[in-house]
Design a protein around this motif. Structure first.
Motif, short mmCIF file in Angstrom:
data_model
loop_
_atom_site.label_atom_id
_atom_site.label_comp_id
_atom_site.label_asym_id
_atom_site.label_seq_id
_atom_site.Cartn_x
_atom_site.Cartn_y
_atom_site.Cartn_z
N ALA A 164 0.83 -1.21 0.00
CA ALA A 164 0.00 0.00 0.00
C ALA A 164 0.86 1.25 0.00
CB ALA A 164 -0.95 0.00 1.20
N GLY A 165 1.92 1.23 -0.81
CA GLY A 165 2.75 2.41 -0.98
C GLY A 165 2.22 3.30 -2.09
N SER A 166 3.10 4.09 -2.67
CA SER A 166 2.67 5.10 -3.64
C SER A 166 1.91 4.47 -4.80
CB SER A 166 3.88 5.88 -4.16
OG SER A 166 4.50 6.57 -3.10
N ALA A 167 2.52 3.52 -5.49
CA ALA A 167 1.88 2.91 -6.66
C ALA A 167 0.69 2.05 -6.25
CB ALA A 167 2.88 2.08 -7.45
N GLY A 168 0.80 1.33 -5.14
CA GLY A 168 -0.28 0.46 -4.70
C GLY A 168 -1.55 1.22 -4.36
N CYS A 169 -1.41 2.40 -3.74
CA CYS A 169 -2.58 3.21 -3.42
C CYS A 169 -3.25 3.71 -4.68
CB CYS A 169 -2.18 4.39 -2.53
SG CYS A 169 -1.81 3.94 -0.82
N VAL A 170 -2.45 4.10 -5.69
CA VAL A 170 -3.02 4.53 -6.96
C VAL A 170 -3.83 3.41 -7.58
CG1 VAL A 170 -2.51 5.37 -9.28
CG2 VAL A 170 -1.16 6.19 -7.35
N LEU A 171 -3.23 2.21 -7.65
CA LEU A 171 -3.92 1.07 -8.25
C LEU A 171 -5.21 0.73 -7.52
CD1 LEU A 171 -0.87 -1.25 -8.94
CD2 LEU A 171 -2.36 -0.24 -10.68
N ALA A 172 -5.16 0.75 -6.19
CA ALA A 172 -6.35 0.42 -5.41
C ALA A 172 -7.50 1.35 -5.75
CB ALA A 172 -6.04 0.47 -3.92
N ASN A 173 -7.19 2.63 -5.93
CA ASN A 173 -8.21 3.61 -6.27
C ASN A 173 -8.71 3.41 -7.70
OD1 ASN A 173 -9.17 6.19 -7.54
ND2 ASN A 173 -8.94 6.96 -5.46
N ARG A 174 -7.79 3.39 -8.65
CA ARG A 174 -8.20 3.37 -10.05
C ARG A 174 -8.89 2.07 -10.45
NH1 ARG A 174 -8.42 8.70 -10.75
NH2 ARG A 174 -6.38 9.72 -10.99
N LEU A 175 -8.37 0.93 -9.96
CA LEU A 175 -8.99 -0.35 -10.34
C LEU A 175 -10.35 -0.53 -9.69
CD1 LEU A 175 -5.91 -2.78 -10.26
CD2 LEU A 175 -6.94 -1.63 -12.24
N SER A 176 -10.49 -0.09 -8.43
CA SER A 176 -11.78 -0.27 -7.75
C SER A 176 -12.82 0.74 -8.22
CB SER A 176 -11.59 -0.16 -6.23
OG SER A 176 -11.22 1.16 -5.85
N ALA A 177 -12.42 1.72 -9.05
CA ALA A 177 -13.41 2.64 -9.63
C ALA A 177 -14.38 1.90 -10.55
CB ALA A 177 -12.69 3.75 -10.40
N ASP A 178 -13.97 0.73 -11.01
CA ASP A 178 -14.85 -0.14 -11.79
C ASP A 178 -15.61 -1.03 -10.80
OD1 ASP A 178 -16.09 -2.04 -13.35
OD2 ASP A 178 -14.29 -2.64 -14.45
#
Length: 516
Positions: A10-24
């Motif tokens: 849940a670092g920089s890239a992981g937080c981005v992915l969690a947000n963008r992927l779960s937007a679907d």
């Protein structure tokens, strides 16, 4: 426990992915983090980051003994908490130079290709000359609220030395000097967790699992089907496992899972899933040295821990505790033969010695010297279950020469008329080395990391690269790496901004590419 996507870290890239992927809303996402919540005051308080070093919020790594650094083992802090190292860093938002991305030579990853992902991430507050920054993204980027009085003198010194004043630091070229843009919102750290993760937590299709140290990726043949943590608990992935564990954690997990150099895996007692010899190789880091002098007036950050400053921070969100310590920067070329800056000078209005872990003995000033494009290459490896970190600092003589030239430039800053009012005699442990040999020895005896390891899961179009341009791990299915470990070479900047950019671009690649 089964999800479409399982993200490790849940670092920089992981937080981005969690947000963008779960937007679907049609997919389910699990974010797995070894550390805990980011609720400590020193995380929120910008100046408090060094108080988090060597605590439960830190992986507290050490390197192998460095032959060219007087045989020393160097301390490497890395965030072990929600937000990762974006919860522990000095909040400097420095993308780098156009050349950094163009030199990778990878289709889809040139400067012009990645620029939209930087601007998509950015929410610039304050100056934005030429529209350099994005203004509607989640990552707040601001100016320091209460810069130190001596920081203006440093900027004047840079002008006196003939450096170029940058209207904005994060344009296509960063050659010149500027106050430091920081990831702060109204005087408070604004980590990747603040920017990306917290706004997504209310989504029912996003699950965050904390306190779960991942042991390995689970494979069915050569397809990644999940991860194992806590000595046996599994989290399954229907579509993909995504490693966002950083330049140490991601190659370590690949190797622990059977993906790496065959001989090394056998020696560590790991069953081979797929031989991929370059895993863990190509390690690069920004090495940092510096010049320390006494300050002639008691105005430095040594006063930051006073009751007055604590009151100013808690009530007004201003004062010395809002500093990021590295308040201004200059990116310079130490010779005309350099195609772009090879040294960064970072100004700290205080004596930042030994990562801030050594209490100051008085008021002092620091000009840090950062080697931007090291030629030396190291590795992350295995010793049984333990990780081995060997950056091989200064194994190339050109790196020594550039560091020496950078120290000479830092000494010139303190010799300017602009700094005369503030800069006093050398401050211990700095001994004011003069000759090239003495300066080189100062680097060998005292240099430290600037916390920017990259490169250990190198992206490329060649068969030897660890991941392809879509960040899929070569030779296996259902597995990607999304963090700064994929960077073929370091940027002439800092690595938090590229980590966010990589997460943003990867989320598009995953959405468009379907199953890895």
């Amino acid at each position: 426990m089964e999800y479409d996507y399982v993200i490790v870290g849940a670092g920089s890239a992981g937080c981005v992915l969690a947000n963008r992927l779960s937007a679907d809303s049609g997919v389910s996402v699990a974010l797995v983090e070894a550390g805990g919540q980011d609720d400590k005051l020193e995380i929120r308080m910008p100046a408090g980051f060094s108080k988090l070093f060597k605590t439960d919020y830190d992986w507290n790594y050490s390197t192998a003994k460095q032959a060219e650094l007087s045989g020393r083992e160097l301390y490497w802090p890395r965030g072990r908490v929600i937000g990762g190292s974006s919860s522990l860093n000095a909040q400097m938002w420095v993308r780098g130079h156009r050349r950094d991305y163009d030199q990778w030579g990878i289709p889809g990853w040139t400067y012009d290709d990645v620029l939209p992902y930087f601007t998509r991430a950015e929410h610039r507050v304050g100056s934005n000359q030429g529209g350099v920054y994005g203004t509607s993204g989640p990552q707040v980027i601001s100016e320091l609220r209460s810069p130190n009085v001596t920081t203006a003198a440093f900027l004047q010194a840079c002008q006196e030395l003939g450096y170029q004043r940058l209207p904005e630091l994060n344009g296509a070229s960063n050659e010149g000097y500027s106050p430091t843009p920081v990831t702060q919102n109204r005087g408070r750290r604004w980590s990747a967790a603040d920017a990306y993760l917290r706004p997504a937590l209310k989504r029912p299709n996003l699950t965050v699992i904390t306190g779960a140290t991942v042991d390995r990726v689970v494979f069915d043949g050569t397809r990644a089907i999940g991860i194992e943590h806590g000595g046996g608990a599994q989290v399954r992935a229907r579509r993909e496992v995504i490693l966002s564990a950083g330049a140490i954690g991601s190659p370590y997990l690949l190797m622990r899972s059977g993906v790496g150099a065959a001989d090394e895996l056998r020696d560590a007692g790991v069953e081979i899933v797929h031989e991929l010899p370059e895993v863990g190789k190509n390690l690069q880091d920004h090495l940092s040295s510096g010049v320390f002098v006494e300050c002639r007036q008691p105005v430095t950050l040594v006063k930051a821990e006073s009751i007055v400053q604590l009151f100013r921070y808690l009530v007004l969100r201003s004062g010395m505790l809002t500093t990021n310590v590295g308040e201004a920067v200059a990116f310079i070329r130490t010779s005309q033969e350099e195609p772009a800056p090879d040294i960064e000078l970072i100004y700290a209005p205080g004596p930042f010695i030994d990562h801030g872990l050594t209490p100051p003995t008085g008021h002092g000033l620091t000009v840090g010297v950062i080697l931007l494009q090291p030629e030396s290459r190291g590795r992350v490896g295995l010793n049984g279950r333990d990780v081995v970190i060997d950056p091989a600092y200064l194994s190339k003589e050109a790196d020594v020469k550039r560091m020496v030239a950078g120290l000479k430039a830092a000494k010139q800053v303190f010799a300017t008329k602009a700094m005369k009012q503030w800069a006093g005699p050398p401050m211990a442990p700095y001994s004011n080395p003069e000759s090239d040999e003495e300066l080189a020895q100062w680097v060998r005896d005292r240099a430290e990391t600037l916390y920017h390891p990259v490169g250990t899961c190198r992206m490329g179009t060649d068969a030897d690269s660890v991941v392809d341009p879509s960040l899929k791990v070569r030779g296996v299915e259902g597995l990607r790496v999304v963090d700064v470990s994929i960077m073929p070479t370091l940027n002439r900047g800092h690595t938090h901004a590229p980590a966010i950019m990589i997460g943003e671009k990867a989320s598009d690649l995953i959405a468009k590419g379907g199953v890895a």
